[in-house]
Every structure is written in structure tokens, then in C-alpha cells.
Design an enzyme around this catalytic site. Structure first.
Site, PDB file in Angstrom:
ATOM      1  N   HIS A 212      45.078  45.259  35.134  1.00 51.00           N
ATOM      2  CA  HIS A 212      45.830  44.066  34.757  1.00 51.00           C
ATOM      3  C   HIS A 212      45.175  42.833  35.409  1.00 51.00           C
ATOM      4  O   HIS A 212      44.533  42.961  36.458  1.00 51.00           O
ATOM      5  CB  HIS A 212      47.283  44.229  35.235  1.00 51.00           C
ATOM      6  CG  HIS A 212      48.186  43.106  34.878  1.00 51.00           C
ATOM      7  ND1 HIS A 212      48.329  41.987  35.671  1.00 51.00           N
ATOM      8  CD2 HIS A 212      49.009  42.912  33.820  1.00 51.00           C
ATOM      9  CE1 HIS A 212      49.193  41.160  35.119  1.00 51.00           C
ATOM     10  NE2 HIS A 212      49.622  41.698  33.989  1.00 51.00           N
ATOM     11  N   PRO A 213      45.343  41.638  34.848  1.00 46.98           N
ATOM     12  CA  PRO A 213      44.702  40.453  35.430  1.00 46.98           C
ATOM     13  C   PRO A 213      45.084  40.123  36.865  1.00 46.98           C
ATOM     14  O   PRO A 213      44.345  39.394  37.543  1.00 46.98           O
ATOM     15  CB  PRO A 213      45.141  39.324  34.477  1.00 46.98           C
ATOM     16  CG  PRO A 213      45.354  39.998  33.175  1.00 46.98           C
ATOM     17  CD  PRO A 213      45.920  41.351  33.515  1.00 46.98           C
ATOM     18  N   ARG A 214      46.219  40.640  37.368  1.00 43.10           N
ATOM     19  CA  ARG A 214      46.556  40.416  38.777  1.00 43.10           C
ATOM     20  C   ARG A 214      45.772  41.335  39.708  1.00 43.10           C
ATOM     21  O   ARG A 214      45.814  41.161  40.929  1.00 43.10           O
ATOM     22  CB  ARG A 214      48.065  40.643  38.995  1.00 43.10           C
ATOM     23  CG  ARG A 214      48.969  39.510  38.565  1.00 43.10           C
ATOM     24  CD  ARG A 214      48.965  38.319  39.530  1.00 43.10           C
ATOM     25  NE  ARG A 214      49.337  38.683  40.880  1.00 43.10           N
ATOM     26  CZ  ARG A 214      50.577  38.755  41.336  1.00 43.10           C
ATOM     27  NH1 ARG A 214      51.595  38.499  40.527  1.00 43.10           N
ATOM     28  NH2 ARG A 214      50.826  39.079  42.590  1.00 43.10           N
ATOM     29  N   LYS A 215      45.046  42.302  39.152  1.00 44.90           N
ATOM     30  CA  LYS A 215      44.269  43.220  39.966  1.00 44.90           C
ATOM     31  C   LYS A 215      42.848  42.683  40.149  1.00 44.90           C
ATOM     32  O   LYS A 215      42.394  41.810  39.419  1.00 44.90           O
ATOM     33  CB  LYS A 215      44.234  44.614  39.323  1.00 44.90           C
ATOM     34  CG  LYS A 215      45.609  45.151  38.939  1.00 44.90           C
ATOM     35  CD  LYS A 215      46.567  45.174  40.117  1.00 44.90           C
ATOM     36  CE  LYS A 215      47.885  45.874  39.810  1.00 44.90           C
ATOM     37  NZ  LYS A 215      48.775  45.088  38.938  1.00 44.90           N
ATOM     38  N   LEU A 216      42.121  43.223  41.140  1.00 39.12           N
ATOM     39  CA  LEU A 216      40.777  42.721  41.403  1.00 39.12           C
ATOM     40  C   LEU A 216      39.851  42.958  40.221  1.00 39.12           C
ATOM     41  O   LEU A 216      39.125  42.061  39.795  1.00 39.12           O
ATOM     42  CB  LEU A 216      40.187  43.398  42.655  1.00 39.12           C
ATOM     43  CG  LEU A 216      40.560  42.782  44.007  1.00 39.12           C
ATOM     44  CD1 LEU A 216      42.025  43.033  44.327  1.00 39.12           C
ATOM     45  CD2 LEU A 216      39.675  43.331  45.107  1.00 39.12           C
TER      46      LEU A 216
END
Length: 373
Positions: free
Chosen positions: A175-179
């Protein structure tokens, strides 16, 4: 506004997607297979099975473990709600356990407090990238299937090895919140070849031969559907981005760890403030940098979020507690004092690869101002 997170993209991702589009094969295909191999190798797992999300990868893990109605699965309440949701997907009952307030993770002791004769599995979350002490949990609860929710933990390390190395099954998020991001997407990793083969079938409606394999072989033989499966596929478009992102991961982690260390140093003067940090047995990728407010802080957590927003800083509430949501009213739980304290008093500060020291100073100065120092 300083964002809480911003993905690190460059022209390489654009070029990789363009190559896939030009190839004419944009669904699950050769790029997905390559991404599976490369990601599995990076976490020292024998097999990677790409999926549409970490949630679907966790669901597949429970199916592989034959967890179903009548079974209980211990999960942390302090986690995104998907961790509990997947237990319900298979008809089992989630049972909430408390966490260590220093790491945000389950421990052997907190699992023991929630375990019953019906407990079949535990989903151990490496919360916000901080590794859980999985060896200690295995030693005490070796009769249970341990599924590692490593949604946030790509690049984190545990006792000298990547998080997920040697696990029965681990699930990862892009997901975009992940690195490491592919927009949406996930991965299941395992050392069990039979589990990997079944997961590949299940993610594609239970097909005996995938569409990509059938196309590559030129076979005209019809596929079989040996069990009811799901549509949990990743596309080659996503995998192409993932391969570039995987190459960026070491530099990304080094930068985030440097920024986290600077936060820890600059915030050390706030009386009673707790900051996330590495446990003695491992190192975090600092997917999120959370702080917890002391009881005598001049503002409560929500007031501080508003105070930061007024100063152009986007922060987020700390990790949610699923047992406090209406969807999980009445679900079995052990005593959860650490969970309830941390979810009520913590917030996540901005941290991203391109963050400048001037931006970080702005965040720190706002926290200092809120603290009255």
C-alpha cells in the site's frame, strides 16, 4: 502541508510500467513471477505468492492453515482492522490479546492470557515495522500456527535476519503508506512448496494452470478448478513498479532510520514523551514514527493533531484498536490496558524519504510548542 507519508517514485517506475504496456501483457504474468522471486529472496523465503493486498494474503494464509468455523485465532486489537477481519472471512473467531507498549506487538505472555483450548492460530503483527519477538512466541506456543502479519515490515530485521525469514507464512503489504509500494498489492511468503503451489491456485479462482502459464506453453488443454478459489491476483503493471521499488529499499530504509534517530534525539527533551525505537533483538524500518504522550502533557492526542494541522503538519492518530470499533463489539478479548492506553495517547508524525531537516525541525518545534518548552 508536510504530509505524514509520501512514496518515493522516479522515472524508473514510469519506464517499467511503460515496458509492460508495450509488451501487451498487463495482467498477472512474467513481471509478477519475477517480483515474487526477487521479493522472496530479499526476505530469505523459499516462495513468494503475489496477491491483490496484504489482507488477501492473510486470508490465503488462514485457508492454507485449515482454520475455520469453531476455531479461535489470537490477534492484537492494536492493528489495522484487516488483521481481525480475515479471521472472520474463514468463519473463525478472533480473540484480542494485549501488546507490549514499548513495541506495540504481541508477546508470548499476552498471547498466553488470551489462549483457550479452541485456539488454532496466532496472527503476530510486526507493528509499524517494529519486529515482534517471534522466537520467544514460538518457544512458548509451538502448538499453534503462527502467521506473521508483516504488512509494515519490509526491510525490518530480527536477530540478524530479515523479518519473515523462516516463518510458516508471512503476509506483506505494498500500500502507498508502506515503504515499498505498488499502489495496492501484497505478497504471501512461505518455505512450504505445497502451500505456495496451493496459494497460487487459490488466488486465481482455483485454476489448475494459470492463464500466464497456459499462454506461455501454447497448450489448448482446458484448466481444472479443483476447489473454490478467489480473485486475488496482482497485475504485471504493479509488479513492474514493485521490482523498481525493491531496488530502492536499502537506501529508503537507511534514510528513514537516520530521520527516526534525529526525531528521537530532538524530542528527548520533552518530559515523559515516548518515541518508537528498536527492540534489543532487531531493527525497525520505521514504517511509521509514533510518539505517545504522557498523562501530564498540556494537550490530549486529538488536540495535538489539530495543533499540528494548524501549523501545516499532517499527522495521524496512533494505531487503531479494533475491539473499540462497532464491528467488533462483544468479540472475546483478554484484558487490554496497554492497547487502550497506546491507541488513545499516540500519534504518527511525518516521515518520508524526501523529508528535509527543515521540515523535520518544523515538526519538532511544533511538538515543543505544544509541550510548552
Amino acid at each position: 502541508m508536510i504530509p505524514v507519508m509520501r512514496p518515493w517514485f522516479g522515472p524508473e517506475e514510469q519506464a517499467a510500467v511503460g515496458e509492460v504496456i508495450a509488451s501487451g501483457w498487463v495482467a498477472q504474468g512474467p513481471r509478477v513471477a519475477e517480483f515474487e522471486r526477487e521479493f522472496a529472496a530479499s526476505v530469505e523465503a523459499s516462495h513468494g505468492v503475489a496477491a491483490s493486498s496484504c489482507t488477501t494474503a492473510l486470508h490465503l494464509g488462514l485457508v492454507l492453515a485449515d482454520v475455520g468455523p469453531g476455531d479461535e485465532v489470537i490477534v492484537p486489537s492494536l492493528s489495522f482492522i484487516a488483521t481481525a477481519n480475515v479471521v472472520r472471512y474463514v468463519g473463525a473467531t478472533p480473540v484480542f490479546a494485549d501488546i507490549d507498549p514499548a513495541t506495540g506487538n504481541l508477546t508470548a505472555k499476552t498471547i498466553d492470557a488470551a489462549r483457550t483450548p479452541r485456539t488454532r492460530a496466532v496472527i503476530v503483527v510486526h507493528q509499524a515495522g517494529v519486529p515482534a519477538d517471534i522466537d520467544d512466541i514460538r518457544a512458548v506456543h509451538n502448538g499453534l500456527t503462527l502467521i506473521e502479519d508483516a504488512a509494515c515490515a519490509a526491510g525490518s530485521r530480527y536477530r540478524g535476519r530479515p523479518v519473515g525469514a523462516g516463518s510458516t507464512v508471512s503476509a506483506w503489504s505494498f500500500h502507498p503508506r508502506k515503504l515499498l509500494t505498488t499502489g495496492e498489492g501484497g505478497m504471501l511468503t512461505t518455505d512450504d512448496p505445497e502451500w505456495a503451489a496451493r496459494a497460487r491456485r487459490l488466488r486465481e479462482h482455483g485454476m489448475s494452470v494459470s492463464a500466464a502459464e497456459r499462454h506461455a506453453s501454447g497448450s489448448t488443454a482446458p484448466e481444472e478448478y479443483t476447489e473454490v478459489g478467489f480473485n486475488y491476483r496482482m497485475t504485471d503493471l504493479q509488479a513492474a513498479v514493485g521490482l523498481v521499488q525493491l531496488g530502492r529499499l536499502p537506501e529508503l530504509i537507511a534514510r528513514r532510520r537516520a530521520l527516526a534517530a534525529r526525531y528521537q534525539r530532538l524530542l528527548a527533551g520533552v518530559p515523559g514523551l515516548t518515541t518508537v525505537h528498536d527492540p534489543a533483538y532487531g531493527s525497525s524500518n520505521y514504517q511509521s514514527f509514533w510518539i505517545a504522550l504522557p498523562a501530564d502533557f498540556p494537550m490530549n492526542r486529538n488536540e495535538l493533531l489539530g495543533f499540528l494541522a494548524e501549523r501545516g503538519i499532517s499527522a495521524r492518530r496512533g494505531i487503531m484498536a479494533a475491539h473499540l470499533e462497532p464491528a467488533y463489539a462483544g468479540v472475546p478479548a483478554a484484558e487490554l490496558p496497554n492497547t487502550e492506553w497506546l491507541t488513545a495517547n499516540s500519534l504518527i508524525l511525518p516521515l518520508f524519504h524526501a523529508m528535509t531537516e527543515a521540515e523535520q525541525d518544523q515538526v519538532v518545534e511544533a511538538v515543543h510548542a505544544a509541550a510548552g518548552i
